[in-house]
Motif scaffolding. Structure first.
Motif, short mmCIF file in Angstrom:
data_model
loop_
_atom_site.label_atom_id
_atom_site.label_comp_id
_atom_site.label_asym_id
_atom_site.label_seq_id
_atom_site.Cartn_x
_atom_site.Cartn_y
_atom_site.Cartn_z
N GLU A 68 -3.39 27.89 42.42
CA GLU A 68 -2.80 28.13 41.10
C GLU A 68 -3.58 27.38 40.01
O GLU A 68 -3.82 27.90 38.93
CB GLU A 68 -1.34 27.65 41.15
N VAL A 69 -3.98 26.14 40.31
CA VAL A 69 -4.78 25.37 39.35
C VAL A 69 -6.11 26.08 39.09
O VAL A 69 -6.57 26.19 37.96
CB VAL A 69 -5.02 23.93 39.86
N SER A 74 -9.69 29.30 35.58
CA SER A 74 -10.41 30.53 35.27
C SER A 74 -9.87 31.16 33.99
O SER A 74 -10.62 31.59 33.13
CB SER A 74 -10.29 31.53 36.41
N ALA A 75 -8.53 31.16 33.87
CA ALA A 75 -7.91 31.78 32.70
C ALA A 75 -8.25 31.00 31.43
O ALA A 75 -8.47 31.59 30.37
CB ALA A 75 -6.39 31.82 32.88
N ALA A 76 -8.33 29.67 31.54
CA ALA A 76 -8.61 28.85 30.36
C ALA A 76 -10.00 29.17 29.81
O ALA A 76 -10.21 29.18 28.61
CB ALA A 76 -8.49 27.38 30.71
N GLY A 77 -10.96 29.43 30.70
CA GLY A 77 -12.31 29.80 30.26
C GLY A 77 -13.02 28.69 29.52
O GLY A 77 -12.50 27.59 29.36
N ALA A 79 -16.86 26.56 28.74
CA ALA A 79 -17.66 25.64 29.56
C ALA A 79 -16.91 24.34 29.84
O ALA A 79 -16.95 23.81 30.95
CB ALA A 79 -18.97 25.35 28.86
N ALA A 80 -16.17 23.86 28.84
CA ALA A 80 -15.51 22.56 28.99
C ALA A 80 -14.51 22.58 30.14
O ALA A 80 -14.27 21.58 30.79
CB ALA A 80 -14.79 22.17 27.71
N ARG A 81 -13.92 23.75 30.38
CA ARG A 81 -12.88 23.80 31.43
C ARG A 81 -13.41 24.27 32.76
O ARG A 81 -12.67 24.39 33.72
CB ARG A 81 -11.76 24.71 30.96
N GLY A 82 -14.66 24.65 32.79
CA GLY A 82 -15.23 24.98 34.09
C GLY A 82 -15.36 26.46 34.35
O GLY A 82 -16.38 26.88 34.85
N ALA A 83 -14.38 27.28 33.97
CA ALA A 83 -14.38 28.71 34.30
C ALA A 83 -15.08 28.97 35.63
O ALA A 83 -16.09 29.65 35.69
CB ALA A 83 -15.04 29.51 33.18
N PHE A 357 -3.82 14.60 37.54
CA PHE A 357 -4.57 14.53 36.28
C PHE A 357 -5.53 15.70 36.22
O PHE A 357 -5.97 16.23 37.24
CB PHE A 357 -5.26 13.18 36.05
N THR A 358 -5.78 16.13 34.96
CA THR A 358 -6.56 17.36 34.76
C THR A 358 -7.56 17.14 33.64
O THR A 358 -7.49 16.17 32.88
CB THR A 358 -5.64 18.53 34.32
N HIS A 359 -8.47 18.11 33.50
CA HIS A 359 -9.26 18.20 32.28
C HIS A 359 -8.26 18.30 31.13
O HIS A 359 -7.24 19.00 31.25
CB HIS A 359 -10.15 19.45 32.36
N PRO A 360 -8.55 17.63 29.98
CA PRO A 360 -7.52 17.58 28.92
C PRO A 360 -7.09 18.93 28.37
O PRO A 360 -6.02 19.04 27.80
CB PRO A 360 -8.18 16.71 27.83
N GLU A 361 -7.91 19.98 28.54
CA GLU A 361 -7.53 21.27 27.98
C GLU A 361 -6.80 22.18 28.96
O GLU A 361 -6.46 23.31 28.60
CB GLU A 361 -8.77 21.98 27.41
N LEU A 362 -6.56 21.73 30.16
CA LEU A 362 -5.82 22.58 31.10
C LEU A 362 -4.31 22.45 30.86
O LEU A 362 -3.84 21.40 30.43
CB LEU A 362 -6.12 22.17 32.54
N PRO A 363 -3.55 23.52 31.16
CA PRO A 363 -2.09 23.42 31.05
C PRO A 363 -1.52 22.56 32.18
O PRO A 363 -2.23 22.17 33.10
CB PRO A 363 -1.64 24.87 31.20
N ALA A 364 -0.21 22.29 32.08
CA ALA A 364 0.45 21.50 33.13
C ALA A 364 0.25 22.16 34.47
O ALA A 364 0.45 23.38 34.61
CB ALA A 364 1.93 21.39 32.82
N PRO A 365 -0.14 21.40 35.48
CA PRO A 365 -0.26 22.00 36.82
C PRO A 365 1.11 22.30 37.41
O PRO A 365 2.12 21.75 36.97
CB PRO A 365 -1.00 20.93 37.62
#
Ligand code: SAH
Length: 370
Positions: A68-69, A74-77, A79-83, A357-365
């Motif tokens: 799910e994470v 992938s949805a966040a897209g 470069a900063a979030r990895g996609a 903990f997550t990359h700061p731009e990801l939503p709540a896991p």
């Protein structure tokens, strides 16, 4: 006295009394005598049992958490979030490899996730790495082993760690009339014994949360070496991803002595038979959250293990498993469920916490979103 105690005494005679973190590192990780290096301590016949060894449901739910994470990444897209087309999935301190086996099996319902990942196990113990190789034979085409988190390849990363942080070494400090002083291990009357270093350690009060700055004399502060967690947080903040840490501990920094030795499911004296007992202490989740924040990652929780597993759907999963089971297996599933989510002191649901903990731009896991 065992042979290892003789060696520890030689080190103390040469270097003076040892900081607790040095003693713990020797006892847990010494290549010849260390507790983890020389044995498989898990299970009924071992010294302690962990959640993945209690029930397959634990690893399965964490597998769906990871998938799910990955979907959210992938949805966040961007470069900063990895996609991430490719993603490293790493476990720290994987024990017998049971969690990873259950995780990978459950993740089969998300085939794109499985084909996006390569699997990395970070393990210092050659004995347990051997167990993991057996457990995980044919579980995934790409699995590699490392002894340090620094060896993980770069790139987007999802990390899981159950009962790993509690085994990272701590130092202890005691409040005295003339400030905080370090607890060290020396030799008194021919025996290993705790004592206080004569020099006060400056700067400790200022580094504590304000509510703890006027501690009573004899209060004990424990500080953990969080190097591996900090390294993971730095990588996640840079390349994207998330980490899930499950362990027993306190939500907030607490001035208490929590170092414990466990041998054959019983508490033991941490200075007796070094290398033959598990040495751990309660995780300070407030210090953990501060430390990952400093590296630029975003902390979530902690929440109790019971709440976390319920939110991930452990109850319907147990019902599903019971449907095809005989009476004995159904009773075992109920007992396991109870142990994992129950809130009594001998159960794990409240003592253990889930922290992410997550990359700061990801939503709540999953599990941390309400
Ligand atoms: N996660 C497993 C095992 C927990 S026991 C489970 O839940 O069953 C702690 C694990 O961490 C063991 O595999 C131990 O060998 C490993 N370990 C302890 N210190 C470590 C370190 N510094 N680096 C990597 N692995 C470590």
């Amino acid at each position: 006295m065992n042979a290892f105690e003789r060696r520890i005494r030689t080190i103390i005679e040469a270097e003076g009394p040892l900081p607790l973190s040095r003693y713990m590192t020797l006892c847990l990780s010494d290549p010849h005598h260390g507790y983890y290096t020389t044995r498989d301590p898990l299970g009924v016949s071992g010294d302690f049992t962990t959640a993945p060894e209690i029930s397959q449901m634990f690893g399965e739910l964490i597998g769906l958490w990871c998938a799910e994470v990955w979907r959210a990444m992938s949805a966040a897209g961007g470069a900063a979030r990895g996609a991430p087309q490719r993603l490293h999935l790493a476990e720290l301190g994987p024990g017998r490899g049971t969690l990873m086996k259950d995780l990978l099996r459950a993740a089969k319902i998300v085939p794109d996730f499985l084909s996006a990942i390569d699997v990395h196990l970070v393990e210092t113990s050659p004995v347990l790495a051997g167990r993991q190789r057996e457990t995980l034979a044919n579980a995934h085409p790409e699995i590699s082993w490392h002894t340090r988190v620094e060896e993980l390849p770069e790139g987007p990363l999802i990390v899981v760690a159950n009962e790993f942080v509690d085994a990272l070494p701590i130092d202890q400090f005691v409040k005295t009339q003339d400030g905080w002083r370090e607890r060290r291990i020396g030799i008194v009357d021919g025996k290993l014994a705790f004592g206080l270093d004569p020099r006060p350690v400056p700067g400790i009060d200022e580094s504590l949360p304000p509510r703890l700055r006027k501690a009573f004399v004899d209060s004990v502060l424990e500080r953990r070496e969080l190097g591996p967690v900090r390294e993971i947080a730095t990588r996640i903040a840079k390349a994207g991803g998330a980490a899930l840490i499950v362990d027993y501990g306190h939500r907030r920094t607490t001035l208490a002595h929590t170092l414990q030795a466990v041998r054959a499911h019983e508490f033991a004296d941490p200075l007796e038979l070094p290398g033959e007992a598990d040495l751990t202490s309660l995780v300070d989740f407030e210090a953990l959250a501060d430390s990952v924040k400093q590296q630029g990652a975003r902390p979530w929780g902690p929440i109790s293990q019971g709440v976390f597993l319920r939110r991930l759907g452990i109850e319907p999963r147990a019902e599903r498993l019971k449907r095809d089971a005989d009476a004995k297996t159904r009773a075992d599933i109920d007992a396991a469920l109870h142990r994992l989510v129950g809130e009594a002191p001998r159960q794990m649901g409240e003592l253990f916490k889930a922290f992410a903990f997550t990359h700061p731009e990801l939503p709540a896991p999953p599990g941390f979103d309400s």
